[in-house]
Design a protein around this motif. Structure first.
Motif, PDB file in Angstrom:
ATOM      1  N   ASN A   1       0.837  -1.191   0.000  1.00 55.38           N
ATOM      2  CA  ASN A   1       0.000   0.000   0.000  1.00 55.38           C
ATOM      3  C   ASN A   1       0.876   1.246   0.000  1.00 55.38           C
ATOM      4  O   ASN A   1       1.914   1.278   0.671  1.00 55.38           O
ATOM      5  CB  ASN A   1      -0.910  -0.022   1.226  1.00 55.38           C
ATOM      6  N   TYR A   2       0.428   2.262  -0.739  1.00 57.87           N
ATOM      7  CA  TYR A   2       1.230   3.460  -0.921  1.00 57.87           C
ATOM      8  C   TYR A   2       0.386   4.718  -0.769  1.00 57.87           C
ATOM      9  O   TYR A   2      -0.781   4.753  -1.161  1.00 57.87           O
ATOM     10  CB  TYR A   2       1.859   3.475  -2.323  1.00 57.87           C
ATOM     11  N   LEU A   3       1.026   5.747  -0.239  1.00 59.19           N
ATOM     12  CA  LEU A   3       0.474   7.084  -0.194  1.00 59.19           C
ATOM     13  C   LEU A   3       1.227   7.875  -1.252  1.00 59.19           C
ATOM     14  O   LEU A   3       2.466   7.949  -1.211  1.00 59.19           O
ATOM     15  CB  LEU A   3       0.683   7.690   1.197  1.00 59.19           C
ATOM     16  N   VAL A   4       0.509   8.443  -2.215  1.00 61.86           N
ATOM     17  CA  VAL A   4       1.128   9.206  -3.305  1.00 61.86           C
ATOM     18  C   VAL A   4       0.771  10.668  -3.105  1.00 61.86           C
ATOM     19  O   VAL A   4      -0.409  11.021  -3.015  1.00 61.86           O
ATOM     20  CB  VAL A   4       0.636   8.719  -4.690  1.00 61.86           C
ATOM     21  N   VAL A   5       1.806  11.503  -3.026  1.00 59.57           N
ATOM     22  CA  VAL A   5       1.618  12.919  -2.722  1.00 59.57           C
ATOM     23  C   VAL A   5       2.543  13.769  -3.589  1.00 59.57           C
ATOM     24  O   VAL A   5       3.556  13.281  -4.093  1.00 59.57           O
ATOM     25  CB  VAL A   5       1.914  13.204  -1.223  1.00 59.57           C
ATOM     26  N   PRO A   6       2.207  15.054  -3.744  1.00 56.44           N
ATOM     27  CA  PRO A   6       3.141  15.960  -4.420  1.00 56.44           C
ATOM     28  C   PRO A   6       4.445  16.041  -3.620  1.00 56.44           C
ATOM     29  O   PRO A   6       4.448  15.865  -2.391  1.00 56.44           O
ATOM     30  CB  PRO A   6       2.406  17.301  -4.410  1.00 56.44           C
ATOM     31  N   ALA A   7       5.538  16.329  -4.291  1.00 51.91           N
ATOM     32  CA  ALA A   7       6.864  16.357  -3.657  1.00 51.91           C
ATOM     33  C   ALA A   7       6.908  17.293  -2.449  1.00 51.91           C
ATOM     34  O   ALA A   7       7.514  16.963  -1.426  1.00 51.91           O
ATOM     35  CB  ALA A   7       7.916  16.747  -4.689  1.00 51.91           C
ATOM     36  N   GLU A   8       6.253  18.462  -2.544  1.00 56.70           N
ATOM     37  CA  GLU A   8       6.263  19.413  -1.424  1.00 56.70           C
ATOM     38  C   GLU A   8       5.610  18.816  -0.186  1.00 56.70           C
ATOM     39  O   GLU A   8       6.080  19.011   0.935  1.00 56.70           O
ATOM     40  CB  GLU A   8       5.517  20.721  -1.768  1.00 56.70           C
ATOM     41  N   LEU A   9       4.508  18.107  -0.380  1.00 57.86           N
ATOM     42  CA  LEU A   9       3.820  17.478   0.749  1.00 57.86           C
ATOM     43  C   LEU A   9       4.644  16.324   1.311  1.00 57.86           C
ATOM     44  O   LEU A   9       4.672  16.109   2.519  1.00 57.86           O
ATOM     45  CB  LEU A   9       2.427  16.998   0.322  1.00 57.86           C
ATOM     46  N   ALA A  10       5.334  15.611   0.459  1.00 60.31           N
ATOM     47  CA  ALA A  10       6.200  14.510   0.920  1.00 60.31           C
ATOM     48  C   ALA A  10       7.254  15.040   1.879  1.00 60.31           C
ATOM     49  O   ALA A  10       7.533  14.415   2.913  1.00 60.31           O
ATOM     50  CB  ALA A  10       6.848  13.814  -0.273  1.00 60.31           C
TER      51      ALA A  10
END
Length: 149
Positions: free
Chosen positions: A79-88
């Motif tokens: 399972n993965y959480l995919v986010v914009p780089a800034e949010l990461a």
């Protein structure tokens, strides 16, 4: 509720990435379970491959979205959480507990895996429900495609 431009970009990039992988298939907005007392869950994107591995992706584009009451459905083998780089960066800097969920950053062009996902033991019943949800999502997507032409 309509999706943000950033969410749509991440969805399109996930679909493109999956289509570039041999023997890998994916579906958007996969519903698992049925309406009723036991309820249901919905994954933003689910991918499976010819080895039988199922990967679920939840897309979040803001910290408030991540912390909202919207359920995060982590039902796959991985399972993965995919986010914009800034949010990461914010997630990593604030030591947000991902609990075995992999973190993937999207910079507008490509994905970068920042943390690994733990392998989950998915029962045969859960696997069947996931595959049924994928089939329903694929049929819904095909209908939209052919009816909107």
């Amino acid at each position: 509720m309509s999706k943000t431009k950033q969410t749509l970009e991440i969805e399109q990039a996930l679909i493109k990435r999956t289509s570039d992988l041999l023997g890998c298939y994916g579906a958007l907005e996969v519903t698992i379970g049925r309406a009723g007392p036991s309820g249901y869950e919905r994954c933003d994107y689910v991918e499976f491959d010819t080895s039988g591995e199922i990967r679920c992706y939840e897309i979040k584009v803001t910290m408030s979205d991540l912390k909202s009451k919207n359920k995060l459905s982590y039902l796959g083998d991985k399972n993965y959480l995919v986010v914009p780089a800034e949010l990461a960066d914010k997630i990593l800097n604030n030591h947000y507990n991902l609990g075995g969920v992999g973190l993937i950053a999207f910079d507008g062009k490509s994905f970068k895996s920042l943390t690994r996902a733990s392998k989950r033991n998915v029962s045969i019943g859960e696997r069947v429900e996931l595959l049924e949800g994928i089939a329903k999502s694929a049929c819904r997507g095909a209908s939209k495609y052919y009816l909107d032409r």
